[in-house]
Design an enzyme around this catalytic site. Structure first.
Site, PDB file in Angstrom:
ATOM      1  N   HIS A 145     -79.539 -13.646-181.390  1.00 24.77           N
ATOM      2  CA  HIS A 145     -79.003 -13.636-180.152  1.00 24.77           C
ATOM      3  C   HIS A 145     -79.906 -13.616-178.963  1.00 24.77           C
ATOM      4  O   HIS A 145     -79.680 -13.655-177.708  1.00 24.77           O
ATOM      5  CB  HIS A 145     -78.182 -12.437-179.881  1.00 24.77           C
ATOM      6  CG  HIS A 145     -76.723 -12.685-180.803  1.00 24.77           C
ATOM      7  ND1 HIS A 145     -76.757 -13.156-182.135  1.00 24.77           N
ATOM      8  CD2 HIS A 145     -75.609 -12.496-180.431  1.00 24.77           C
ATOM      9  CE1 HIS A 145     -75.449 -13.123-182.441  1.00 24.77           C
ATOM     10  NE2 HIS A 145     -74.799 -12.787-181.517  1.00 24.77           N
ATOM     11  N   HIS A 163     -71.872 -53.954-177.768  1.00 25.55           N
ATOM     12  CA  HIS A 163     -70.692 -53.637-178.643  1.00 25.55           C
ATOM     13  C   HIS A 163     -69.375 -54.431-178.360  1.00 25.55           C
ATOM     14  O   HIS A 163     -68.607 -53.648-177.621  1.00 25.55           O
ATOM     15  CB  HIS A 163     -70.370 -52.173-178.735  1.00 25.55           C
ATOM     16  CG  HIS A 163     -71.541 -51.355-178.995  1.00 25.55           C
ATOM     17  ND1 HIS A 163     -72.437 -50.857-178.136  1.00 25.55           N
ATOM     18  CD2 HIS A 163     -71.887 -50.505-180.129  1.00 25.55           C
ATOM     19  CE1 HIS A 163     -73.640 -50.427-178.573  1.00 25.55           C
ATOM     20  NE2 HIS A 163     -73.158 -50.031-179.901  1.00 25.55           N
ATOM     21  N   GLU A 185     -67.844 -23.176-176.896  1.00 27.90           N
ATOM     22  CA  GLU A 185     -68.992 -23.508-175.756  1.00 27.90           C
ATOM     23  C   GLU A 185     -69.071 -24.951-175.686  1.00 27.90           C
ATOM     24  O   GLU A 185     -69.067 -25.467-174.508  1.00 27.90           O
ATOM     25  CB  GLU A 185     -70.101 -22.800-176.438  1.00 27.90           C
ATOM     26  CG  GLU A 185     -70.088 -21.678-176.449  1.00 27.90           C
ATOM     27  CD  GLU A 185     -69.933 -20.801-177.882  1.00 27.90           C
ATOM     28  OE1 GLU A 185     -69.311 -21.690-178.713  1.00 27.90           O
ATOM     29  OE2 GLU A 185     -69.803 -19.872-177.937  1.00 27.90           O
ATOM     30  N   HIS A 211     -69.193 -54.189-184.893  1.00 25.47           N
ATOM     31  CA  HIS A 211     -69.301 -53.089-183.959  1.00 25.47           C
ATOM     32  C   HIS A 211     -70.379 -52.905-183.148  1.00 25.47           C
ATOM     33  O   HIS A 211     -69.825 -52.867-181.844  1.00 25.47           O
ATOM     34  CB  HIS A 211     -69.610 -51.915-184.796  1.00 25.47           C
ATOM     35  CG  HIS A 211     -70.033 -50.561-184.155  1.00 25.47           C
ATOM     36  ND1 HIS A 211     -69.140 -49.581-183.655  1.00 25.47           N
ATOM     37  CD2 HIS A 211     -71.180 -49.928-183.688  1.00 25.47           C
ATOM     38  CE1 HIS A 211     -69.860 -48.671-182.987  1.00 25.47           C
ATOM     39  NE2 HIS A 211     -71.226 -49.035-182.958  1.00 25.47           N
TER      40      HIS A 211
END
Ligand code: TPP
Length: 654
Positions: free
Chosen positions: A461, A27, A399, A258
């Protein structure tokens, strides 16, 4: 840019262009675009010593936009790090080259963290900045007073983890965190306007960040913005308007710069345009010397700093050695004296309450489930905005960021992070867990509510495939202790392992002790060991982990009443069993022809123990919403059902 600084920046540009061209992959666009910004940063601001890349008070430079790795390798080579030679750069992206496709963390090299999965580096940088504040409180500001710089692109800022991490950093007022935002408005698919129209200034300001807008090719503006950021009371984002592939007549400002080599012809045109009349990989002595002199400044700076450091050397070195203090044996004796039927998450809390008192490197936390994960104890003090005296972090419901931040805390060194959530949400943590394992970092993931045993919260859950999928991650230890003693042993193993992260899968429901006698040895260190047998000669092996070890014991004794004799093997950590000697494994695994496994989760990680003829009792479907004992019954995880099935198996196979 002055001629001198332009030359310095062009050295980065051409090393990057030439390396990508030679590798025929990579890149070039980002290093070409951000070369001016990092030149000013490294020349005038960054505190670093290439002769000692592990200097604890160095500024951390994190390349979150990891695809632009050649920018980092060029800087490390030019400023005189031994870790990267010109030859390494010529071997960019080749087997075993330190100049890997994306930066791969290696201690003492200047590569502070592994990046490539976009956004992770931002969370790591928040961890570095937080570690600096915490350790500064411990040792004083003449020992720890460094900045953390993170270079992030449009892609990093589109990632969800960036929103979590930036919001958290703003909340805590991490003033020593500075982001260099490569605001080139180009990503792989084309202009970023295809997918994003955020108002970045408003976004950053709403998080509690300062936001400065500059032209990333204007030396004065870069210098001034960095100067302003040094004094800020909040984290600062410097939005650098840059041109991707700067200097390329046909590709600059477009996505074609890129992620692929510019091509021989275009490279010639860039040389002409930027007046760089040198051969590929050739850096003129004068420019190389200037870069080396920039690196050399840090040698003096570290020497100056050492005067303060030497006064507190022994205590600091003790903390940074990262060795946990040991009191595990005494605690184990206490557990046996007061056997209790408690959830392993509760056992973990009891252990943490004691560990926290004696180990001030431990930094706990949870993603808004402190009371459920039992990660916070009476001996914790909370880290608050601008107040870093504590040892407990409320990460909020974040999280992804929590785990990326814990990687940063661990990589900084001097701290041992652990953080909690429900095991089901390990899926939200997975990218960072994978990176902790790859980077060999001691990060401890405390994951409670580890099965259908959580009951009424139901299938959304109840983890099913999570244990199995975590067990597939290389260099990750997945612990599932069966009672208080095993929980202590697993905590000890997690803390004493300096080169692997650990997951501690803990129950919500109470478990009766399976270990009732004191044994000095850490049985869990074998990964699996015999808990009981109903006869000297056994015909069946029952493998189980965590909450199902008691069930296995029940099954074993029920079978014994019908003269079917068996042994129960507790398997708190499959990965550690794999590391035992062949003789040990043979005794555990091969004594009997018939084998079964019991674990309230996906069954596939047990096939290697029980073989094709064995029976795996578990759940290969989503869970159920009901009181937990009913859910166990629904899935056939009862001693009645298992003994029945075992008898059928034995009749069938005899
Ligand atoms: C999590 C993740 N998703 C996707 C990618 C693949 N990827 C690499 S770079 C990139 C675009 C990044 O754009 P930007 O940050 O603007 O970088 P620039 O084009 O300026 O180099 C993408 C999608 C990745 N590395 N990580």
């Amino acid at each position: 840019m002055s001629k001198e600084n332009k030359d310095l920046a062009n050295a980065i540009r051409f090393l990057s262009i030439d390396a990508v061209q030679k590798a025929n992959s990579g890149h070039p666009g980002m290093p070409m675009g951000m070369a001016d910004v990092v030149t000013i940063l490294f020349k005038y601001y960054l505190k670093f010593n290439p002769k000692n890349p592990s200097w604890i008070n160095r500024d951390r430079f994190v390349l979150s936009a990891g695809h632009g790795s050649m920018l980092l390798y060029s800087l490390l080579y030019l400023t005189g790090y031994k870790s990267i030679s010109l030859n390494d750069i010529k071997n960019f992206r080749q087997l075993n080259s330190i100049c890997a496709g994306h930066p791969e963390y290696k201690i003492n090299t200047g590569i502070e963290t592994t990046t490539g999965p976009l956004g992770q580096g931002i969370a790591n940088a928040v961890g570095f900045a937080l570690a600096e504040e915490i350790l500064k409180k411990k040792f004083g500001k003449n020992i720890l007073n460094h900045k953390t710089y993170v270079l992030a692109g449009d892609g990093c800022l589109m990632e969800g983890i960036s929103h979590e991490a930036l919001s958290f950093a703003g909340h805590l007022k991490l003033k020593n965190l500075i982001m260099l935002f490569d605001n080139n408005s180009i990503s792989i698919d084309g202009p970023t306007s295809l997918a994003v129209s955020d108002n970045y200034k408003k976004r950053f300001n709403s998080y509690g960040w300062d936001y400065l807008d500059i032209d990333g090719h204007n030396e004065k503006q870069i210098f001034k913005a960095l100067k302003k950021a040094q004094k800020s009371k909040r984290p600062t984002a410097i939005s650098c308007k840059t041109t991707i592939g700067y200097g390329s007549p046909n590709k600059s400002g477009t996505a074609s710069a890129h992620g692929s080599p510019l091509g021989e012809d275009e490279v010639k045109l860039v040389r002409k345009k930027l007046k760089w009349n040198y051969e590929p990989f050739e850096i003129p002595q004068k420019i190389l010397k200037e870069w080396k002199d920039i690196g050399h400044k840090g040698v003096k700076e570290e020497l100056k700093w050492k005067k303060n450091y030497n006064k507190k050397k022994s205590i600091i070195e003790k903390t940074f050695s990262n060795k946990p203090k040991k009191t595990f044996e005494i605690e184990k004796q206490n557990i046996i004296k007061n056997l209790e039927t408690i959830a392993t998450r509760k056992s973990s809390e009891k252990i943490l309450a004691n560990l926290t008192k004696i180990n001030n490197a431990l930094i706990g936390g949870s993603a808004d489930l402190s009371g459920s994960n039992n990660t916070k104890t009476k001996n914790h003090r909370i880290i608050k905005p601008g107040d870093f005296k504590g040892n407990y972090i409320h990460y909020g419901v974040r999280e992804h960021a929590m785990c990326g931040i814990m990687n940063g805390l661990a990589l900084h060194s001097g701290l041992i992070p652990y953080g909690g959530t429900f095991l089901i949400f390990s899926d939200y943590c997975k990218p960072s867990i994978r990176l902790s394992a790859f980077m060999k970092q001691r990060v401890i993931y405390v994951m409670s509510h580890d099965s259908i045993g959580l009951g009424e919260d139901g299938p959304t859950h109840q983890p099913i495939e999570q244990l199995s999928s975590l067990r597939l991650v290389p260099n990750l230890n997945v612990f599932r202790p069966a009672d208080e003693t095993e929980t202590l042993e697993c905590w000890q193993l997690a803390l004493e392992n300096l080169s692997s992260p650990s997951v501690l899968a803990l129950t919500r429901q109470k478990l009766a002790p399976v270990r009732k006698e004191f044994i000095k040895e850490n049985k869990c260190s074998y990964g699996a060991y015999e808990i009981s047998r109903t006869n000297n000669n056994v015909e069946l092996t029952i493998f189980a982990s965590g909450s199902e070890v008691n069930l296995a014991y029940e099954v074993s004794h029920k079978l014994a009443t019908e003269n079917i004799y068996s042994k129960v093997i507790s398997v708190p950590c499959q990965e550690l069993l794999e590391k035992q000697t062949n003789t040990y494994k043979k005794n555990i695994l091969k004594e009997t022809k018939f084998k079964i496994s019991i674990e309230a989760g996906a069954t596939n990680s047990w096939e290697k123990f029980i073989g094709q003829q064995g029976l795996a009792f578990g759940i290969d479907d989503f869970g159920k919403s009901a009181p937990y004992k009913n859910v166990y019954k629904h899935f056939g995880l009862t001693s009645e059902n298992i003994t029945k099935k075992v008898k059928e198996m034995l009749n069938k196979q005899i």
